[in-house]
Scaffold this motif. Structure first.
Motif, PDB file in Angstrom:
ATOM      1  N   ARG A 251       0.835  -1.208   0.000  1.00  0.00           N
ATOM      2  CA  ARG A 251       0.000   0.000   0.000  1.00  0.00           C
ATOM      3  C   ARG A 251       0.866   1.252   0.000  1.00  0.00           C
ATOM      4  N   ILE A 252       1.708   1.327  -1.035  1.00  0.00           N
ATOM      5  CA  ILE A 252       2.644   2.442  -1.163  1.00  0.00           C
ATOM      6  C   ILE A 252       2.013   3.527  -2.019  1.00  0.00           C
ATOM      7  N   ARG A 253       2.268   4.765  -1.656  1.00  0.00           N
ATOM      8  CA  ARG A 253       1.865   5.871  -2.518  1.00  0.00           C
ATOM      9  C   ARG A 253       3.081   6.371  -3.288  1.00  0.00           C
ATOM     10  N   MET A 254       2.943   6.383  -4.615  1.00  0.00           N
ATOM     11  CA  MET A 254       3.992   6.944  -5.474  1.00  0.00           C
ATOM     12  C   MET A 254       3.353   8.073  -6.256  1.00  0.00           C
TER      13      MET A 254
ATOM     14  N   TYR B 202      -7.541   5.510 -13.543  1.00  0.00           N
ATOM     15  CA  TYR B 202      -7.412   4.121 -13.974  1.00  0.00           C
ATOM     16  C   TYR B 202      -7.439   3.262 -12.722  1.00  0.00           C
ATOM     17  N   PHE B 203      -8.398   2.356 -12.639  1.00  0.00           N
ATOM     18  CA  PHE B 203      -8.455   1.435 -11.513  1.00  0.00           C
ATOM     19  C   PHE B 203      -7.579   0.248 -11.867  1.00  0.00           C
ATOM     20  N   GLU B 204      -6.447   0.128 -11.174  1.00  0.00           N
ATOM     21  CA  GLU B 204      -5.411  -0.826 -11.562  1.00  0.00           C
ATOM     22  C   GLU B 204      -5.657  -2.185 -10.915  1.00  0.00           C
ATOM     23  N   ASN B 205      -5.919  -3.166 -11.787  1.00  0.00           N
ATOM     24  CA  ASN B 205      -6.104  -4.526 -11.326  1.00  0.00           C
ATOM     25  C   ASN B 205      -5.346  -5.496 -12.205  1.00  0.00           C
ATOM     26  N   VAL B 206      -4.590  -4.966 -13.155  1.00  0.00           N
ATOM     27  CA  VAL B 206      -4.020  -5.791 -14.218  1.00  0.00           C
ATOM     28  C   VAL B 206      -2.495  -5.746 -14.249  1.00  0.00           C
ATOM     29  N   GLY B 207      -1.929  -4.550 -14.279  1.00  0.00           N
ATOM     30  CA  GLY B 207      -0.469  -4.414 -14.325  1.00  0.00           C
ATOM     31  C   GLY B 207       0.117  -4.707 -15.692  1.00  0.00           C
ATOM     32  N   GLY B 208       1.443  -4.793 -15.771  1.00  0.00           N
ATOM     33  CA  GLY B 208       2.143  -5.186 -17.000  1.00  0.00           C
ATOM     34  C   GLY B 208       1.851  -4.293 -18.193  1.00  0.00           C
ATOM     35  N   LYS B 209       1.586  -4.939 -19.340  1.00  0.00           N
ATOM     36  CA  LYS B 209       1.414  -4.211 -20.603  1.00  0.00           C
ATOM     37  C   LYS B 209       0.232  -3.242 -20.554  1.00  0.00           C
ATOM     38  N   PRO B 225      -5.493   4.277  -8.433  1.00  0.00           N
ATOM     39  CA  PRO B 225      -5.582   3.415  -7.256  1.00  0.00           C
ATOM     40  C   PRO B 225      -5.233   1.993  -7.692  1.00  0.00           C
ATOM     41  N   ALA B 226      -4.316   1.363  -6.960  1.00  0.00           N
ATOM     42  CA  ALA B 226      -3.812   0.048  -7.392  1.00  0.00           C
ATOM     43  C   ALA B 226      -4.286  -1.029  -6.427  1.00  0.00           C
ATOM     44  N   CYS B 227      -5.161  -1.859  -6.953  1.00  0.00           N
ATOM     45  CA  CYS B 227      -5.832  -2.886  -6.145  1.00  0.00           C
ATOM     46  C   CYS B 227      -5.163  -4.240  -6.351  1.00  0.00           C
ATOM     47  N   GLY B 228      -4.605  -4.456  -7.543  1.00  0.00           N
ATOM     48  CA  GLY B 228      -3.979  -5.734  -7.845  1.00  0.00           C
ATOM     49  C   GLY B 228      -3.318  -5.662  -9.203  1.00  0.00           C
ATOM     50  N   ARG B 253      -0.689  10.339  -9.392  1.00  0.00           N
ATOM     51  CA  ARG B 253      -0.617   9.617  -8.125  1.00  0.00           C
ATOM     52  C   ARG B 253      -1.034   8.168  -8.351  1.00  0.00           C
ATOM     53  N   MET B 254      -0.153   7.247  -7.956  1.00  0.00           N
ATOM     54  CA  MET B 254      -0.455   5.820  -8.009  1.00  0.00           C
ATOM     55  C   MET B 254      -0.326   5.302  -6.588  1.00  0.00           C
ATOM     56  N   GLU B 255      -1.356   4.647  -6.090  1.00  0.00           N
ATOM     57  CA  GLU B 255      -1.314   4.249  -4.681  1.00  0.00           C
ATOM     58  C   GLU B 255      -1.963   2.887  -4.506  1.00  0.00           C
ATOM     59  N   GLY B 256      -1.206   1.984  -3.896  1.00  0.00           N
ATOM     60  CA  GLY B 256      -1.746   0.673  -3.589  1.00  0.00           C
ATOM     61  C   GLY B 256      -2.669   0.742  -2.384  1.00  0.00           C
ATOM     62  N   PHE B 257      -3.632  -0.141  -2.343  1.00  0.00           N
ATOM     63  CA  PHE B 257      -4.491  -0.200  -1.158  1.00  0.00           C
ATOM     64  C   PHE B 257      -4.965  -1.622  -0.954  1.00  0.00           C
ATOM     65  N   ASN B 258      -5.588  -1.813   0.169  1.00  0.00           N
ATOM     66  CA  ASN B 258      -5.947  -3.145   0.616  1.00  0.00           C
ATOM     67  C   ASN B 258      -7.195  -2.958   1.465  1.00  0.00           C
TER      68      ASN B 258
END
Lengths: 318, 318
Positions: A251-254, B202-209, B225-228, B253-258
């Protein structure tokens, strides 16, 4: 008759791919009329100090996608932050003799349209060249970020590319630790050595392999303010960052940022930083190159780490 | 004499590398005593519904660096979110017949130490299985994120892996547009087609390409927001993300959460979402597999996109 004088300029030869070379830029002797046309609202400036910054490399790329409005065009004068003196002004906010800083073409003199934002230099008890760096929140930020972090009580570790720079970090800037990334075969191991409990804040200025190793060593809810990614600017194909999923796991903010977004609170920044400079609580190291003709070498040197501290180019001292 | 009953379990055979297979898990028939020991503070549960989620794949990896406390061990029972019924309780907060949800081993019955957090199911006018997904803020989030975004007035484009799923996104969930990423030779071009002015969120659940193409198309000050990052979980060497410098250029801003970080505000979430479910303003699609023995196939199917909607595994209906 208006006075015609030489106006030396630094021109981009063509779009740059890969590592920039001095020969990607050309020095030309142009001329300029040092007199505003009747009724003009423009401002005529003499350029004094120019800032050499890594982001300028990106402006040399052939634009792809949405173009950056600051991007350079082949056969045109390059530009960056600079400090200038007002020679003549048709604009009510500026008068002859004023010192200003702002986005500035790399030439001896320039005519600035009244619409361009110029910041007035209000405090002249500190070196004027500081308005290309510490007082413009631009360039050579690592040395300052570490010192600001120490002022707020952080444990600070710097990464630099030579023994002399590491000595500077530790002995002059007061960082707790520093390591030479060129001599670390395993960046992950180096970070584990200095941060056995993980990293709370990584100030991102490098990208690539360094970011990848950092991601492995970040703590839960860590933060990565992203200012630049100098390791990537000269690559035709950027290195892939493979450990991004740690943003999710931990859960990092970049977050990327740009000093221009914060210009509205610039007066607050000055209020904070000027006393620290005057009282010697912040050390600020500059690397001074003399003369516009030495600009290309100074700029290119940033990418081999030749400079020690903020790279400034002196066009004229007054 | 205490009653000994069969307790079917799903066991991880060994750490998994690459794409998971059904045979990475084993079904075993164990036994359990359906009676708490005298004076126990524990809770005895019968498991009803289990949640199949992509993050579970990561728990199958051989731990590297700081281990995730939830990681599975070889020859041990796997676990995920689940809904259970209290059979017997030595804990004052729970009583026989209560319905609870929380982190749950994949078995028919389980003994939960009094220290483990269980959430009570307070509202039973909605399907109980929803507490593995929409009401646990877990899994199959894409369908919900898009609908929540529509409720707040966003223009929503979904990416999915089949024509049927795209139809579902557009016709059942009310997304504005959807595209089949498997049929787009150039993701960058696809995104430009649907977002000619760029992407705000962008709701991030995919990553990569996908993330790489998105970064090229984000707008200034966009948010991720990065969910997975499901595309990366089965790769022994993750794909490199090459366009990260756009975080800087565009101040993203890109931020992981849980979801676990937000459990303290879970009551507020229920207050928001329950009326929407009851009034039919949120459509929630589940893909139901029956029987613990079909769990491995259901879990593995997530990574080929076999499921349509939230993959739920029914152990028992009451």
């Amino acid at each position: 008759m208006a006075q015609q004088v030489r106006n030396k300029q630094v021109i981009l030869r063509d779009y740059v791919s890969g590592f920039p070379k001095e020969s990607d830029m050309i020095i030309v002797d142009n001329t300029i009329t040092l007199k505003l046309p009747e009724g003009s609202n423009d401002v005529l400036l003499k350029n004094l100090y120019l800032s050499c910054d890594p982001y300028m490399r990106n402006l040399m790329n052939k634009p792809q996608g949405i173009p950056n409005p600051l991007s350079y065009s082949p056969q045109s004068v390059i530009a960056g932050f600079g400090v200038s003196k007002v020679l003549e002004s048709g604009h009510p906010d500026y008068k002859e003799g004023d010192l200003v800083w702002g986005f500035c073409k790399w030439e001896e003199y320039r005519l600035v349209p009244s619409s361009q934002i110029l910041f007035k230099v209000e405090h002249t008890d500190v070196p004027l060249s500081y308005y290309t760096g510490i007082l413009a929140a631009s360039g050579a930020v690592g040395q300052l970020v570490g010192q600001f972090a120490k002022l707020t009580g952080c444990y600070v570790v710097g990464s630099a590319g030579s023994k002399d720079k590491i000595d500077l970090l530790k002995n002059k800037f007061g960082f707790d630790e520093g390591f030479n990334y060129k001599e670390e075969p395993d960046l992950n191991a180096a970070l584990k050595r200095y941060f056995p409990e993980g990293i709370d804040i990584y100030f991102e200025n490098v990208g690539g392999k360094t970011l990848d190793a950092v991601l492995l060593n970040m703590r839960v809810h860590g933060r990565i303010p992203a200012c630049g990614m100098i390791s990537q600017y000269n690559l035709t194909q950027p290195e892939g960052v493979t450990n991004l999923a740690h943003l999710v796991y931990k859960r990092i903010r970049m977050e990327g940022f740009n000093s221009a977004d914060f210009f509205p609170i610039y007066p607050k920044f000055l209020e904070f930083v000027l006393p620290h400079i005057r009282e010697g609580k912040i050390v600020y190291v500059e690397d001074i190159a003399e003369g516009l003709e030495n600009g290309p070498a100074a700029l290119v040197g940033l990418f081999s780490g030749r400079n020690v501290g903020k790279q400034v180019l002196v066009v004229a001292r007054e």
